[in-house]
Scaffold this active site. Structure first.
Site, PDB file in Angstrom:
ATOM      1  N   HIS A  75       0.754  -1.196  -0.170  1.00 15.54           N
ATOM      2  CA  HIS A  75      -0.103  -0.201  -0.259  1.00 15.54           C
ATOM      3  C   HIS A  75       1.055   1.411  -0.010  1.00 15.54           C
ATOM      4  CE1 HIS A  75      -3.683   2.373   0.869  1.00 15.54           C
ATOM      5  NE2 HIS A  75      -2.911   3.196   1.571  1.00 15.54           N
ATOM      6  N   GLU A  76       1.942   1.317   0.966  1.00 15.41           N
ATOM      7  CA  GLU A  76       2.559   2.331   1.057  1.00 15.41           C
ATOM      8  C   GLU A  76       3.678   2.588  -0.218  1.00 15.41           C
ATOM      9  OE1 GLU A  76       1.709   4.232   3.268  1.00 15.41           O
ATOM     10  OE2 GLU A  76       0.612   2.917   4.583  1.00 15.41           O
ATOM     11  N   TYR A 117     -10.676   4.928   1.255  1.00 18.34           N
ATOM     12  CA  TYR A 117     -10.034   3.468   0.758  1.00 18.34           C
ATOM     13  C   TYR A 117     -10.814   2.657   0.266  1.00 18.34           C
ATOM     14  CZ  TYR A 117      -6.268   5.034   4.433  1.00 18.34           C
ATOM     15  OH  TYR A 117      -5.176   5.718   4.995  1.00 18.34           O
TER      16      TYR A 117
END
Length: 611
Positions: free
Chosen positions: A289-290, A377
């Site tokens: 994700h990051e 999200y």
């Protein structure tokens, strides 16, 4: 708008920072030189965002400049109003230098005592600027609509190491104090203020790839090197999907346990919670994700926090595409099912009519911290997945996402600009796009108007086992076996527990039997443990209460800490115990976390402070 500074009159192009970290007083003594471009003629005054800063002096191109602090706003802070000693024409630059000091209460910073660290010997500092907290560390134009480069020099005691969201540029003994070291950093890619990040502590690092080091206290560093060893494979996959990685270095920093988020996509230096160190690499999705944020969020940024879904929805989409490439399409579908449940949870917590569950909420007089949830999200992902299904499948839609990234790289965008580009890119499919109920998706609270039909292959085993427990009578409890969960992956055990949490609480007999057979108390995977302890407290198992409160305070990730406190608080018999434990631990918590848990537990902050 969260920003007080007037971003339509002038824009910051570069920051040059000198920061002196004072661990005794818990303040940063700072000097920041902002290179500012005027966007209008006869430009002579500018406003910067600040919050709890003590401003010593201001100069403009080296000449003294008058300044004053305006009225304080509950979460926007205090405008720093500066009068230049001359006028600028449109397009001209001025270097405005502000000498200042932060307050110990700065919301961007958490100062940890040695006792709050893993090593117990040295203090530690970390920052968390998203969404609007940079102004409590640096006076700046604190809005995601403005991007700038930065250079920094940071002075710390010589036992400590400093790292920032930038490429390292050497170090030297502090000429003013031989007991200190100055670390230098250079960020040559323009980025918004919320991505400025600093950490100082007794850090060590290990190289885990050609452009990646992992940083943490020495107690965690080898564990972290193992856990994140697949980072380079994820980076390469992301580049194949989204285009070249432009930030140079991609390091991962594992923070002390009080860090309030799972991860934070600070450029060149992703921050990660130690709750990811499960020992089985099963929680590396947070790193995927990051990494994805290096494109969606950091390269293409939401123009205001109302459009936060552009950062997060696309990042979840890209993260799951990485999962698809490295695992399988079925795995992506399975993660999407879990995400839909997280969305359902958030909608239930806020209430289905709460406007904060809109994909694009109005944040007039709402702090972005209060609006934070899984909605941007997972509602964002659901919209993108729905569009993918309508427009021709994953390869076709990923082509659009890549093109969108290239088109808006290095800039900030609104939902309208994204939608216009979508229509332009799929110009031969406009009839399909016109059938989408855009108002229901974007501006209507609650669950999305369409539930995608996800492939349930990996979820079926979880569904079957959860149904078996939900339907079991006391006399059926002996039919369960250890192998029920041993054959499931960590991801599936998480899903099994999530399904049970969506139903009415299980009878206490069932939960006790589940522990007896599966020994879920022994699981160290934080995602599993968190759900298991919530399940136990909900079924009113008193022995689980101290375990739940221990997990809520041993780490400070809000995803875990807030629901665990809420569950115990809702167990009438232990309500006072939840409050007592919170008040006893509050001083060691991150300021954002303690503020939100106070609201959850209805603690009157003004009264509680004196207790």
């Amino acid at each position: 708008m969260v920003c007080i500074s007037e971003w339509n009159r002038c824009v910051t192009k570069h920051l040059h920072l000198h920061l002196h970290l004072d661990f005794d007083r818990h303040v940063i003594r700072g000097r920041v030189a902002l290179t500012v471009e005027a966007l209008e003629d006869r430009f002579s005054t500018l406003t910067l965002d600040s919050s709890d800063l003590s401003v010593v002096s201001v100069t403009a191109n080296g000449q003294p400049a008058r300044f004053s602090l305006g009225p304080k706003h509950s979460f926007k802070g205090t405008p720093l109003e500066i009068t230049l000693p001359f006028d600028l024409s449109r397009g001209q630059h001025v270097i405005v230098e502000v000498t200042y000091e932060t307050f110990p209460s700065a919301t961007a910073l958490q100062w940890l005592t040695p006792e709050q660290t893993a090593g117990k010997k040295h203090p530690y500092l970390f920052s968390q600027c998203q969404a609007h907290h940079c102004r409590s560390m640096i006076p700046c134009q604190d809005t995601p609509s403005i991007k700038h480069t930065y250079y920094a020099q940071v002075s710390v005691p010589k036992d400590l190491v400093a790292v920032m969201s930038a490429v390292r540029d050497g170090q030297e003994v502090d000429p003013q104090d031989s007991g200190r070291i100055i670390y230098r950093f250079r960020q040559t890619v323009s980025m918004p203020s919320y991505l400025i990040a600093i950490v100082a502590g007794a850090l060590e690092s290990r190289e885990i790839g050609p452009r990646t080091r992992v940083w943490s206290e020495k107690e965690f560093v080898d564990k972290a090197a193992f856990e994140f060893s697949e980072t380079e494979a994820m980076l390469k996959t992301a580049e194949e999907l989204a285009g070249p990685y432009v930030w140079g270095q991609y390091d991962v920093l594992v923070l002390p346990p009080s860090f309030p988020y799972g991860g934070m996509e600070n450029p060149c230096l992703t921050f990660a919670t130690p709750t990811l160190l499960a020992g089985d690499k099963s929680l590396s999705g947070v790193i995927a994700h990051e990494i994805s944020h290096s494109w969606t969020g950091n390269l293409v940024t939401n123009k205001t926090w109302e459009h936060f879904w552009l950062n997060e929805g696309h990042t979840v989409y890209l993260e799951r595409m990485i999962g698809r490439c490295l695992e399988s399409e079925q795995f992506r579908q399975f993660k999407a099912i879990g995400g839909w449940k997280d969305l359902q949870d958030s909608v239930n917590t806020f209430g289905a009519n709460n406007p904060l569950t809109n994909l694009v909420p109005s944040l007039q007089d709402v702090s972005p911290d209060d609006a934070f949830s899984s909605v941007p999200y997972e509602k964002g992902f659901a919209l993108l997945y729905y569009l993918e299904e309508q427009l021709g499948g994953p390869e076709v839609f990923m082509g659009f996402v890549k093109s969108y990234i290239q088109r808006f790289a290095y800039s900030s965008v609104t939902t309208e600009e994204w939608k216009n580009y979508l229509f332009a890119y799929f110009k031969d499919k406009v009839d399909i796009l016109n059938k989408v109920d855009w108002n229901a998706w974007m501006f209507t609270p609650g669950m999305p108007p369409v539930k995608p039909q996800y492939d349930t292959t990996m979820a079926d085993a979880c569904n079957a086992l959860s149904q078996k427990w939900l339907q079991a009578k006391d006399q059926d409890l002996n039919s369960f076996k250890r192998s029920d969960v041993k054959t499931l992956s960590s991801h599936q055990v998480i899903e099994f527990l999530s399904l049970l949490l969506q139903e009415d609480p299980l009878p206490l007999t069932h939960v006790k039997k589940m522990q007896e057979i599966y020994d879920l108390n022994a699981y160290m995977n934080a995602e599993i443990r968190f759900r298991w302890l919530r399940l136990c407290v909900r079924s009113r198992w008193e022995e689980a209460v101290p375990l739940a409160l221990k997990m809520a305070t041993d780490q400070g990730r809000m995803k875990f800490t807030r629901p665990l406190f809420r569950e115990v608080f809702n167990f009438e018999k232990f309500r006072d115990e939840a409050l007592r434990v919170f008040l006893a631990h509050r001083a060691g918590m991150h300021p954002v976390t303690s503020g939100l848990v106070s609201k959850d537990l209805k603690v009157d902050v003004s009264n509680a402070a004196s207790q």
